[in-house]
Design a protein around this motif. Structure first.
Motif, PDB file in Angstrom:
ATOM      1  N   GLU A  30       0.815  -1.220   0.000  1.00 65.80           N
ATOM      2  CA  GLU A  30       0.000   0.000   0.000  1.00 65.80           C
ATOM      3  C   GLU A  30       0.847   1.269   0.000  1.00 65.80           C
ATOM      4  OE1 GLU A  30      -2.524  -0.623   3.384  1.00 65.80           O
ATOM      5  OE2 GLU A  30      -3.737  -2.132   2.338  1.00 65.80           O
ATOM      6  N   GLY A  31       2.188   1.114  -0.083  1.00 66.88           N
ATOM      7  CA  GLY A  31       3.043   2.279  -0.241  1.00 66.88           C
ATOM      8  C   GLY A  31       3.832   2.719   0.982  1.00 66.88           C
ATOM      9  N   GLN A  32       3.717   1.982   2.085  1.00 62.32           N
ATOM     10  CA  GLN A  32       4.532   2.328   3.258  1.00 62.32           C
ATOM     11  C   GLN A  32       6.002   2.100   2.908  1.00 62.32           C
ATOM     12  OE1 GLN A  32       3.710   3.681   6.124  1.00 62.32           O
ATOM     13  NE2 GLN A  32       1.509   3.646   5.799  1.00 62.32           N
ATOM     14  N   GLY A  33       6.872   2.927   3.434  1.00 65.56           N
ATOM     15  CA  GLY A  33       8.287   2.848   3.098  1.00 65.56           C
ATOM     16  C   GLY A  33       9.140   2.207   4.174  1.00 65.56           C
ATOM     17  N   GLU A  34      10.440   2.416   4.018  1.00 64.73           N
ATOM     18  CA  GLU A  34      11.437   1.838   4.914  1.00 64.73           C
ATOM     19  C   GLU A  34      11.237   2.288   6.360  1.00 64.73           C
ATOM     20  OE1 GLU A  34      16.290   1.722   5.503  1.00 64.73           O
ATOM     21  OE2 GLU A  34      15.429   2.794   3.807  1.00 64.73           O
ATOM     22  N   SER A  35      10.905   3.538   6.578  1.00 58.76           N
ATOM     23  CA  SER A  35      10.749   4.033   7.948  1.00 58.76           C
ATOM     24  C   SER A  35       9.654   3.272   8.683  1.00 58.76           C
ATOM     25  CB  SER A  35      10.476   5.534   7.968  1.00 58.76           C
ATOM     26  OG  SER A  35       9.288   5.836   7.272  1.00 58.76           O
ATOM     27  N   PHE A  36       8.588   2.909   7.976  1.00 57.11           N
ATOM     28  CA  PHE A  36       7.526   2.108   8.585  1.00 57.11           C
ATOM     29  C   PHE A  36       8.060   0.752   9.034  1.00 57.11           C
ATOM     30  CE2 PHE A  36       4.616  -1.440   7.932  1.00 57.11           C
ATOM     31  CZ  PHE A  36       3.647  -1.153   8.879  1.00 57.11           C
ATOM     32  N   LEU A  37       8.849   0.101   8.154  1.00 58.66           N
ATOM     33  CA  LEU A  37       9.391  -1.217   8.488  1.00 58.66           C
ATOM     34  C   LEU A  37      10.392  -1.137   9.632  1.00 58.66           C
ATOM     35  CD1 LEU A  37       9.822  -2.802   4.960  1.00 58.66           C
ATOM     36  CD2 LEU A  37       8.142  -3.391   6.714  1.00 58.66           C
ATOM     37  N   VAL A  38      11.250  -0.124   9.621  1.00 55.31           N
ATOM     38  CA  VAL A  38      12.233   0.039  10.697  1.00 55.31           C
ATOM     39  C   VAL A  38      11.519   0.192  12.038  1.00 55.31           C
ATOM     40  CG1 VAL A  38      14.016   1.573  11.620  1.00 55.31           C
ATOM     41  CG2 VAL A  38      14.053   0.937   9.207  1.00 55.31           C
ATOM     42  N   GLU A  39      10.500   1.034  12.074  1.00 53.90           N
ATOM     43  CA  GLU A  39       9.746   1.247  13.313  1.00 53.90           C
ATOM     44  C   GLU A  39       8.990  -0.021  13.719  1.00 53.90           C
ATOM     45  OE1 GLU A  39       6.126   4.020  15.004  1.00 53.90           O
ATOM     46  OE2 GLU A  39       7.293   4.760  13.312  1.00 53.90           O
ATOM     47  N   SER A  40       8.404  -0.704  12.755  1.00 54.01           N
ATOM     48  CA  SER A  40       7.670  -1.940  13.045  1.00 54.01           C
ATOM     49  C   SER A  40       8.584  -3.026  13.596  1.00 54.01           C
ATOM     50  CB  SER A  40       6.964  -2.452  11.780  1.00 54.01           C
ATOM     51  OG  SER A  40       6.004  -1.521  11.343  1.00 54.01           O
ATOM     52  N   MET A  41       9.785  -3.141  13.011  1.00 54.04           N
ATOM     53  CA  MET A  41      10.755  -4.126  13.503  1.00 54.04           C
ATOM     54  C   MET A  41      11.158  -3.810  14.947  1.00 54.04           C
ATOM     55  SD  MET A  41      13.278  -4.687  10.235  1.00 54.04           S
ATOM     56  CE  MET A  41      14.399  -5.760  11.155  1.00 54.04           C
ATOM     57  N   ALA A  42      11.420  -2.541  15.220  1.00 56.68           N
ATOM     58  CA  ALA A  42      11.807  -2.142  16.580  1.00 56.68           C
ATOM     59  C   ALA A  42      10.682  -2.440  17.556  1.00 56.68           C
ATOM     60  CB  ALA A  42      12.174  -0.665  16.605  1.00 56.68           C
TER      61      ALA A  42
END
Length: 74
Positions: A30-42
């Motif tokens: 849906e267009g979420q970027g790297e910052s979303f994944l970095v925060e989600s992983m943390a």
């Protein structure tokens, strides 16, 4: 085992893994970027590359200069 002197014996890999969870895959689609994944992983408590490098260094598996080399290129 023959390696043709092109490899290294006894080296430890430093890497970051991202398990593909359905909600993360959907968010990326849906267009979420790297910052979303970095925060989600943390938020999920997953280790990033820096965490892995520091852990391996403290355990004596990776020398400081190698951890620095990997993290600088990260």
């Amino acid at each position: 085992m023959y390696c043709g002197n092109k490899g290294f014996a006894g080296r430890v890999g430093l890497y970051e893994l991202l398990p593909i969870r359905p909600d993360w895959a959907r968010a990326v689609a849906e267009g979420q970027g790297e910052s979303f994944l970095v925060e989600s992983m943390a938020n999920a408590g997953l280790a990033n590359l820096a965490d892995v490098a520091i852990e391996k260094m403290l355990q004596g598996e990776v020398p400081l200069n190698e951890a620095q080399r990997v993290l600088i290129s990260w």
